[in-house]
Design a protein around this motif. Sequence first.
Motif, PDB file in Angstrom:
ATOM      1  N   MET A 127      25.816  85.876  55.658  1.00 37.52           N
ATOM      2  CA  MET A 127      26.874  86.694  55.045  1.00 37.52           C
ATOM      3  C   MET A 127      26.374  88.111  54.779  1.00 37.52           C
ATOM      4  O   MET A 127      27.076  89.105  55.011  1.00 37.52           O
ATOM      5  N   VAL A 128      25.121  88.251  54.318  1.00 38.55           N
ATOM      6  CA  VAL A 128      24.547  89.584  54.057  1.00 38.55           C
ATOM      7  C   VAL A 128      24.527  90.397  55.347  1.00 38.55           C
ATOM      8  O   VAL A 128      24.905  91.571  55.382  1.00 38.55           O
ATOM      9  N   GLN A 129      24.127  89.749  56.437  1.00 42.59           N
ATOM     10  CA  GLN A 129      24.104  90.414  57.750  1.00 42.59           C
ATOM     11  C   GLN A 129      25.502  90.898  58.114  1.00 42.59           C
ATOM     12  O   GLN A 129      25.708  92.040  58.558  1.00 42.59           O
ATOM     13  N   ILE A 162      28.654  90.787  48.046  1.00 45.18           N
ATOM     14  CA  ILE A 162      27.562  89.831  48.294  1.00 45.18           C
ATOM     15  C   ILE A 162      27.398  88.873  47.121  1.00 45.18           C
ATOM     16  O   ILE A 162      27.225  87.660  47.301  1.00 45.18           O
ATOM     17  N   GLU A 163      27.524  89.396  45.902  1.00 49.21           N
ATOM     18  CA  GLU A 163      27.371  88.504  44.739  1.00 49.21           C
ATOM     19  C   GLU A 163      28.530  87.509  44.656  1.00 49.21           C
ATOM     20  O   GLU A 163      28.341  86.315  44.417  1.00 49.21           O
ATOM     21  N   THR A 164      29.757  88.008  44.907  1.00 53.70           N
ATOM     22  CA  THR A 164      30.939  87.120  44.834  1.00 53.70           C
ATOM     23  C   THR A 164      30.872  86.040  45.910  1.00 53.70           C
ATOM     24  O   THR A 164      31.011  84.840  45.634  1.00 53.70           O
ATOM     25  N   ARG A 165      30.648  86.466  47.150  1.00 54.83           N
ATOM     26  CA  ARG A 165      30.662  85.503  48.256  1.00 54.83           C
ATOM     27  C   ARG A 165      29.440  84.581  48.181  1.00 54.83           C
ATOM     28  O   ARG A 165      29.510  83.414  48.560  1.00 54.83           O
ATOM     29  N   ALA A 182      28.098  83.403  45.453  1.00 53.69           N
ATOM     30  CA  ALA A 182      28.441  82.354  44.472  1.00 53.69           C
ATOM     31  C   ALA A 182      29.401  81.341  45.097  1.00 53.69           C
ATOM     32  O   ALA A 182      29.276  80.123  44.883  1.00 53.69           O
ATOM     33  N   GLU A 183      30.353  81.828  45.912  1.00 54.06           N
ATOM     34  CA  GLU A 183      31.322  80.924  46.565  1.00 54.06           C
ATOM     35  C   GLU A 183      30.615  79.984  47.544  1.00 54.06           C
ATOM     36  O   GLU A 183      30.881  78.784  47.580  1.00 54.06           O
ATOM     37  N   ILE A 184      29.693  80.540  48.312  1.00 53.23           N
ATOM     38  CA  ILE A 184      28.946  79.727  49.284  1.00 53.23           C
ATOM     39  C   ILE A 184      28.164  78.634  48.569  1.00 53.23           C
ATOM     40  O   ILE A 184      28.196  77.447  48.950  1.00 53.23           O
ATOM     41  N   ALA A 185      27.505  79.005  47.481  1.00 55.40           N
ATOM     42  CA  ALA A 185      26.715  78.015  46.733  1.00 55.40           C
ATOM     43  C   ALA A 185      27.617  76.935  46.151  1.00 55.40           C
ATOM     44  O   ALA A 185      27.338  75.730  46.252  1.00 55.40           O
ATOM     45  N   ALA A 186      28.766  77.374  45.600  1.00 57.01           N
ATOM     46  CA  ALA A 186      29.685  76.406  44.965  1.00 57.01           C
ATOM     47  C   ALA A 186      30.197  75.393  45.987  1.00 57.01           C
ATOM     48  O   ALA A 186      30.301  74.191  45.700  1.00 57.01           O
ATOM     49  N   GLU A 187      30.511  75.865  47.201  1.00 51.05           N
ATOM     50  CA  GLU A 187      31.008  74.948  48.251  1.00 51.05           C
ATOM     51  C   GLU A 187      30.006  73.822  48.532  1.00 51.05           C
ATOM     52  O   GLU A 187      30.387  72.721  48.915  1.00 51.05           O
ATOM     53  N   LEU A 188      28.737  74.092  48.306  1.00 50.94           N
ATOM     54  CA  LEU A 188      27.696  73.093  48.591  1.00 50.94           C
ATOM     55  C   LEU A 188      27.196  72.417  47.320  1.00 50.94           C
ATOM     56  O   LEU A 188      26.225  71.645  47.343  1.00 50.94           O
ATOM     57  N   GLY A 189      27.858  72.747  46.199  1.00 48.29           N
ATOM     58  CA  GLY A 189      27.443  72.121  44.938  1.00 48.29           C
ATOM     59  C   GLY A 189      26.099  72.621  44.441  1.00 48.29           C
ATOM     60  O   GLY A 189      25.409  71.981  43.650  1.00 48.29           O
ATOM     61  N   VAL A 190      25.705  73.815  44.944  1.00 50.37           N
ATOM     62  CA  VAL A 190      24.394  74.394  44.606  1.00 50.37           C
ATOM     63  C   VAL A 190      24.573  75.405  43.475  1.00 50.37           C
ATOM     64  O   VAL A 190      25.502  76.225  43.492  1.00 50.37           O
TER      65      VAL A 190
END
Length: 416
Positions: A252-254, A306-309, A311-319
């Motif tokens: 996502m950062v890329q 980057i901070e918003t997305r 957090a979303e990526i981590a939440a989708e994986l329960g991380v």
Amino acid sequence: MAALTGNLTVNGDRLWDSLMEMAKIGPGIAGGCNRQTLTDEDAEGRALFKSWCDAAGMTMGVDTMGNMFMTREGTDPDALPIYVGSHLDTQPTGGKYDGVLGVLGALEAVRTMNDLGIKTKHPIVVVNWTNEEGARFAPAMLASGVFAGMHTQDYAYARTDLDGKSFGDELARIGWKGDEEVGARKMHAYYELHIEQGPILEAEGKDIGVVTHCQGLWWLEFTLTGKEAHTGSTPMPLRVNAGLAMSRILEMVQEVAMKNQPNAVGGVGQMRFSPNSRNVLPGKVVFTVDIRTPDQAKLDAMRAEIETRGAEIAAELGVGCSVEAVGHFDPVTFAPDLVSNVRNAAERLGYSHMNIISGAGHDACWAARVAPATMVMCPCVDGLSHNEAEEISPEWAKAGTDVLLHAVLESAVIVE
Ligand code: HGY
Ligand code: MN
Ligand code: MN
């Protein structure tokens, strides 16, 4: 009386010999340097630099952040000094010239003034800033940041390396904790010579970069919390995979950096898995996202996205996900009259030149918060830096130092 003419130049061979001598301290394993801040090698490099400044008749002051200030007196004791310098610390796999050219180029300018008996109204102070790289103790430009009032000394002293050693303890251990109050010194102007660390000057065939700005930066440290589990016997649906979350955040950062072209970069240089065992899914992944752009609005928007997305990526994986900004400075505009001094010097000396925005951060970015400041750049081979193969030519080193000498003398005012 010496005048600012095209034949007022430095001793390029002496400069190059000093660069090669310093490069022997904290050698890398592939031809570069590993002279990380507050290590014994840093202390050795500082001692060598001090011996050269002693021989050049300069007097030393050291502040409580270990910043070294080597003074060549002027004729007017009331005139604020012209500060000129950079840093002697290197990356773990650093080159021989990043930072070092700026410190030893400034010393060479003083040596040349001594050779020619040049006297200046303003004193000249050659600076070695502690911990510019931020490799061992984040953030980068830490000591110049404290000097400029951007960080407290307590914050800086408490920064720790990967072994848990603190900046304050290590500074005391190597014997370079000075007694001057950090930031008490006032500067009339600040100049910094530095290699470009990018490909533009070489590609354009220019000897000198007239640095007008420096891009801004965020270092965002992500801490992702997964669940340690067996990599063999844990079914895929049952995994809480912090490593997978990290890889998706890097992608996502890329994507964010690429969609903000031109003049935006983003990436990750440091990542830590724990327990970092081949057959254990990581319970914790810590990594630092480095984003930069000269555009203030774009810099802040990239950080927010980057901070918003992330957090979303981590939440989708329960991380679990937390983010701490461990480094930052806004885009910098350097002092136009000092920039003109650099441009005029390059023209007077007959060096090809072009305006450039610095891609890397430098101590000049913080110096610019407390005094008029600017930079001089020289090319580096293939634009490569933060790599042991970093290389410049003796001609580029001399050209940059000639321009530095003229720009500094313009501000320091030759009196006889
Ligand atoms: O990160 C930088 O830009 C510098 O090398 N400290
Ligand atoms: Mn540097
Ligand atoms: Mn560097």
